[in-house]
Every structure is written in C-alpha cells, then in structure tokens.
Design a protein around this motif. Sequence first.
Motif, PDB file in Angstrom:
ATOM      1  N   HIS A  75       0.844  -1.195   0.000  1.00 44.17           N
ATOM      2  CA  HIS A  75       0.000   0.000   0.000  1.00 44.17           C
ATOM      3  C   HIS A  75       0.879   1.245   0.000  1.00 44.17           C
ATOM      4  O   HIS A  75       1.858   1.324   0.754  1.00 44.17           O
ATOM      5  CB  HIS A  75      -0.903   0.030   1.238  1.00 44.17           C
ATOM      6  N   VAL A  76       0.525   2.187  -0.843  1.00 48.79           N
ATOM      7  CA  VAL A  76       1.162   3.503  -0.853  1.00 48.79           C
ATOM      8  C   VAL A  76       0.053   4.548  -0.806  1.00 48.79           C
ATOM      9  O   VAL A  76      -0.858   4.542  -1.639  1.00 48.79           O
ATOM     10  CB  VAL A  76       2.033   3.713  -2.109  1.00 48.79           C
ATOM     11  N   PHE A  77       0.129   5.407   0.188  1.00 50.79           N
ATOM     12  CA  PHE A  77      -0.742   6.570   0.260  1.00 50.79           C
ATOM     13  C   PHE A  77       0.092   7.780  -0.157  1.00 50.79           C
ATOM     14  O   PHE A  77       1.315   7.717  -0.208  1.00 50.79           O
ATOM     15  CB  PHE A  77      -1.280   6.745   1.680  1.00 50.79           C
ATOM     16  N   TYR A  78      -0.568   8.876  -0.450  1.00 50.78           N
ATOM     17  CA  TYR A  78       0.186  10.056  -0.894  1.00 50.78           C
ATOM     18  C   TYR A  78      -0.615  11.323  -0.631  1.00 50.78           C
ATOM     19  O   TYR A  78      -1.853  11.307  -0.572  1.00 50.78           O
ATOM     20  CB  TYR A  78       0.552   9.952  -2.382  1.00 50.78           C
ATOM     21  N   GLN A  79       0.100  12.416  -0.450  1.00 47.17           N
ATOM     22  CA  GLN A  79      -0.506  13.727  -0.291  1.00 47.17           C
ATOM     23  C   GLN A  79      -1.176  14.110  -1.609  1.00 47.17           C
ATOM     24  O   GLN A  79      -0.547  14.091  -2.669  1.00 47.17           O
ATOM     25  CB  GLN A  79       0.552  14.753   0.084  1.00 47.17           C
ATOM     26  N   HIS A  80      -2.434  14.489  -1.521  1.00 47.73           N
ATOM     27  CA  HIS A  80      -3.248  14.637  -2.734  1.00 47.73           C
ATOM     28  C   HIS A  80      -4.216  15.803  -2.567  1.00 47.73           C
ATOM     29  O   HIS A  80      -4.908  15.908  -1.551  1.00 47.73           O
ATOM     30  CB  HIS A  80      -4.011  13.325  -2.949  1.00 47.73           C
ATOM     31  N   HIS A  81      -4.232  16.695  -3.575  1.00 49.61           N
ATOM     32  CA  HIS A  81      -5.305  17.691  -3.638  1.00 49.61           C
ATOM     33  C   HIS A  81      -6.215  17.308  -4.791  1.00 49.61           C
ATOM     34  O   HIS A  81      -5.842  17.460  -5.954  1.00 49.61           O
ATOM     35  CB  HIS A  81      -4.750  19.100  -3.831  1.00 49.61           C
ATOM     36  N   PRO A  82      -7.407  16.800  -4.507  1.00 52.48           N
ATOM     37  CA  PRO A  82      -8.250  16.250  -5.564  1.00 52.48           C
ATOM     38  C   PRO A  82      -8.981  17.281  -6.401  1.00 52.48           C
ATOM     39  O   PRO A  82      -9.635  16.922  -7.379  1.00 52.48           O
ATOM     40  CB  PRO A  82      -9.248  15.383  -4.782  1.00 52.48           C
ATOM     41  N   TYR A  83      -8.864  18.574  -6.034  1.00 52.94           N
ATOM     42  CA  TYR A  83      -9.654  19.599  -6.715  1.00 52.94           C
ATOM     43  C   TYR A  83      -8.857  20.472  -7.671  1.00 52.94           C
ATOM     44  O   TYR A  83      -9.419  21.336  -8.329  1.00 52.94           O
ATOM     45  CB  TYR A  83     -10.355  20.479  -5.675  1.00 52.94           C
ATOM     46  N   SER A  84      -7.536  20.256  -7.750  1.00 53.63           N
ATOM     47  CA  SER A  84      -6.722  21.145  -8.573  1.00 53.63           C
ATOM     48  C   SER A  84      -5.361  20.515  -8.822  1.00 53.63           C
ATOM     49  O   SER A  84      -4.875  19.732  -7.993  1.00 53.63           O
ATOM     50  CB  SER A  84      -6.535  22.488  -7.849  1.00 53.63           C
ATOM     51  N   PRO A  85      -4.708  20.845  -9.964  1.00 61.93           N
ATOM     52  CA  PRO A  85      -3.332  20.393 -10.184  1.00 61.93           C
ATOM     53  C   PRO A  85      -2.307  21.209  -9.405  1.00 61.93           C
ATOM     54  O   PRO A  85      -1.109  21.050  -9.613  1.00 61.93           O
ATOM     55  CB  PRO A  85      -3.154  20.559 -11.698  1.00 61.93           C
ATOM     56  N   LYS A  86      -2.784  22.079  -8.531  1.00 63.86           N
ATOM     57  CA  LYS A  86      -1.905  22.796  -7.610  1.00 63.86           C
ATOM     58  C   LYS A  86      -2.288  22.410  -6.186  1.00 63.86           C
ATOM     59  O   LYS A  86      -3.351  21.861  -5.940  1.00 63.86           O
ATOM     60  CB  LYS A  86      -2.025  24.303  -7.818  1.00 63.86           C
ATOM     61  N   GLY A  87      -1.402  22.706  -5.243  1.00 62.91           N
ATOM     62  CA  GLY A  87      -1.655  22.314  -3.862  1.00 62.91           C
ATOM     63  C   GLY A  87      -2.894  22.982  -3.300  1.00 62.91           C
ATOM     64  O   GLY A  87      -3.330  24.035  -3.768  1.00 62.91           O
ATOM     65  N   GLY A  88      -3.468  22.379  -2.283  1.00 61.65           N
ATOM     66  CA  GLY A  88      -4.647  22.908  -1.603  1.00 61.65           C
ATOM     67  C   GLY A  88      -4.897  22.078  -0.366  1.00 61.65           C
ATOM     68  O   GLY A  88      -3.986  21.393   0.109  1.00 61.65           O
ATOM     69  N   PRO A  89      -6.108  22.097   0.200  1.00 60.37           N
ATOM     70  CA  PRO A  89      -6.404  21.253   1.358  1.00 60.37           C
ATOM     71  C   PRO A  89      -6.106  19.786   1.035  1.00 60.37           C
ATOM     72  O   PRO A  89      -6.723  19.191   0.156  1.00 60.37           O
ATOM     73  CB  PRO A  89      -7.896  21.499   1.600  1.00 60.37           C
ATOM     74  N   ILE A  90      -5.148  19.235   1.759  1.00 60.43           N
ATOM     75  CA  ILE A  90      -4.575  17.939   1.379  1.00 60.43           C
ATOM     76  C   ILE A  90      -5.380  16.765   1.915  1.00 60.43           C
ATOM     77  O   ILE A  90      -5.740  16.699   3.089  1.00 60.43           O
ATOM     78  CB  ILE A  90      -3.107  17.847   1.858  1.00 60.43           C
TER      79      ILE A  90
END
Length: 496
Positions: free
Chosen positions: A55-70
């Motif tokens: 299993h690999v989890f990762y920091q992800h912002h699902p609403y934009s190709p830029k960072g945001g609420p992770i």
Amino acid sequence: MKAINSSCILKAQQVVEEARKKVEHTPYRLGYHIMAPAHWINDPNGLIQWNGEYHVFYQHHPYSPKGGPIHWGHVKSKDLVRWEHLPIALAPGEEYDKSGCFSGSAVDNNGTLTLIYTGHISLNEETDEFREVQCIATSEDGIHFTKHPQNPVITEPPAGGSWHFRDPKVWKHSETWYMVLGNQMDGLGNVLLYESADLVNWEYSGILVKSDGKLGYMLECPDFIELNGKHVLLSSPQGIQPEGDLYQNLYQTGYLVGEFDYETKQFTHGEFEELDKGFDFYAVQSFEDEKGRRIVIGWMNMWESQMPEQEHGWAGALTIPRELQLHDDGKLLMKPVVELKSLRENNISVQTMIVSENVRLDEVKGDQLEIIAKFSLANTSAEKFGLKVRCSENGKEHTIVSYDVKEQKVIVDRSQSGRGEGGIRKGKIEMLHHDVITLQLFIDRSSLELFVNEGELVMTNRIYPDPASLGVELFTEGGSVKLIELEAWTLKDIWV
C-alpha cells in the motif's frame, strides 16, 4: 470511532474521476510510476505491506493540479510494479484537520491497518499562522478508514517547540510503539521522539536530532530505521545552504548513520549525506517488506519547480520503488527493486565498441526505456563520455548523462531537455579502485532516474521533452572510450 465524512470522500472522488478522463492521454503522463488519477500529488505516505499487498498513500489535492487542502490518495499492488487506484483514504473536515491531512505513516496494529498523520489547522493564511497536531485513523479492510474518537492523539508540541510539528513516522520495537516527528525549535530543525503502548497515548521522550544550523530550519519527513546493525535517520531538511555541487535543490533529502540506545534514547551519528543528487527527490519514506527488504519511495518533484503537466490537469509523481542498503563504508545505496524487470520487453543489445564520436543508436529509441551501459575506464582518452537520451531528430533536444573522467563526477544536464526548468546536477563517485562505470537509466515520458554502479549514486529528474524526441546516442568529448556493453528494453505501460 468516528467514520470519515463519506460525503467529503465521495465528492472528492467524483471530482477526480471526472478529471481523470481529461488527463489520461496527455503528453507527460507517466507509464510506470505512481501518480494521482488527476490533479495534485506530493509526499508518499503510509508505505506498508499489509495482508500480502503493498500500500502507498500520498498527499493529494483532488480539486486542482496545484496544492490545496490535502487529502490522502491511495494505491495498492501485489508486486510493487502494477498499481491499482483505490478510493481516497483521508479527507480533511474535522476541527483538528480541517485545513489538511498532512504527511504520516502506516502500521499494522494486530491486523488493523492504522494511519498516523498530521492534522493541519490554518488560523490565518495571510500571516501563515497555523497549528499542527497528530492523529490516527484505522481500517479493517484496507480501503475505508475511521478517524479515532480521541483525535488528536498529540495535541501540541513540547515546551519550546513551534507549531511546525509534523510528519509522524511510527514503528514498533519490543512491545513499545515509537514515533519520530519533524519540529522547529528556536528557528532550527529538530527530530522529536515519542513513545506509546497503544498508539493513542503518547509520551514525549526528547530530541533525537537537533540542528546546529547546518541541518537548516526544519527537518521534514523523518524516518528512523535500522540497517545492518546501524540506525539511520532519513529526513528532508529545509534551509541547508548550497555548498559546491551539494545541496543544490530548494530543499534536500538525506540521512544520518549512527548508533541508537533505546535505554538512554541517545542517537550518536556522523555527518549528513544527500541520498539523491538529482533535481527532483523529496520526502522519502521507507518500509520493510515480508522479504526483509527496506524499500523506499520518494516524491519525484521539488517545491517551487515548474511543472508543465499542470496545464494538462495533473502534477507530480512518485519514484520507482528502490531497495535501500547500507554499504560497509556507511553510505546508503539505492537500487531499483528486482520486480521492475517484469516490465521489460523487446531486449536490444549493443556490442562492444570504441566510441570516439557521437553514435546514434538507431535500434534503441522510446519514451519508456531501461538502459544499462557499461564503460571501461582503462586506457580511456576521453575527458567526458556518456549518453544522450530523448533526442530529437534535429539534435536540438536531448538530456545528457555523462561522466567527467578527471573530476570523477556524474553529470545530468537538462539544459536542452524541452520544457520546464533546465540546469545541471553533479554527483561525485569514487572510481580510484574501479575500471568500469555502469549507468542504469529508467526513462519514462517525463522522468529520468539514474543509478550508477549498483546504486552508489542516484540522480532523479523530471524532464519534459517533445513526445517525438525518442532517440538515444553515445558520445565522447576529448578522446575515445570503450563501451563494454549496452542493453536496453522498452518498458510496459502499467496504466493502459
């Protein structure tokens, strides 16, 4: 136990699935690396082999190709090569993580998959005022997670510590759980140590490593492991000043090797060493698998770098999995996991030759390649030699991997690699007692990972060439060199 707000997960998942359709066949999309289905990805989190699956989890912002609420994105695999996207595992929404579920780790607690992560609470974005606390979430099926009712399980940093207080990495020794955390005290980076009997009630055990200034103002993503009887602290310092060819990226990732005493909680160690000398390697995390291997994966990007893929609706990727080994001289080696050989097809061999000018290898071409080239240093008259990859037909676009004989340095030059940032990175490799240098390249559509002499030197890089730039060349400067052998393979696309 409080279930994660399913509406938050569902909404984020729907947005990502819709965006996924638009990014699938864009030019820089990678063929055999972990990426988010769409939008933003950064640090790998929660690396673990659980119930026989990786299993690999990762920091992800699902609403934009830029960072945001992770959020925490999630993939799993049976072989470390072919990955399956799973539903988003963590979403911000509670008072203690409302601004983001930041980096953390995963453990198997008597069969329960447990994530330990940092809850981020933004208080004032203009002044960058925030708080960070430590939280846990659990799962019985490895897909759906429940946040613990006693979150946050660590509510504040120790006396003197700032609210830069994040990235818990947890492991078990004997019957006790231990945690290392990155923190800032008096403007300097530190790694803190905590202990627990149950993953919920934690006791502060002191400072494991304290920066004297050389390790910068913050030590992110600490990971404390044991290898060959030694203890190793992996971390990603921020604020180390460039020094010659060293510390050239905005932030670094490296390690300290030494001795740790569980009774006194003292870690005595040597000097900080960079783990990867390329442009794009950060926030490495490790885990031990059932075969006893220590495997690491890093974020294959760098903060504040140009990311041309953002215009296509996604950003960021993780490195290929690498086996971490400790050499007798105290240096860490990183080698591609052997399972990656299963991606190989269409083997091409180039026989021994003397290279005295540019040689186009017409039979070796592609944007998903593994190349292993061995050169003899005996009687070479060349000042510099190596390979040019992702070459355009007109020769104007290429990425250069070379060895400077006099300086004993391997060089990656992406000044003509296409879009994105250019630049040069150099890594010293001692060749006094060797007369062969081996360059192993993993090329994906917008990445190049270089392993020199069985992982003695590793350089990870994002590149953004034109999709039509597929050529490979051998070259020398100032003389000739003997190519002992070169083998190449096209590599399968795991995402088609």
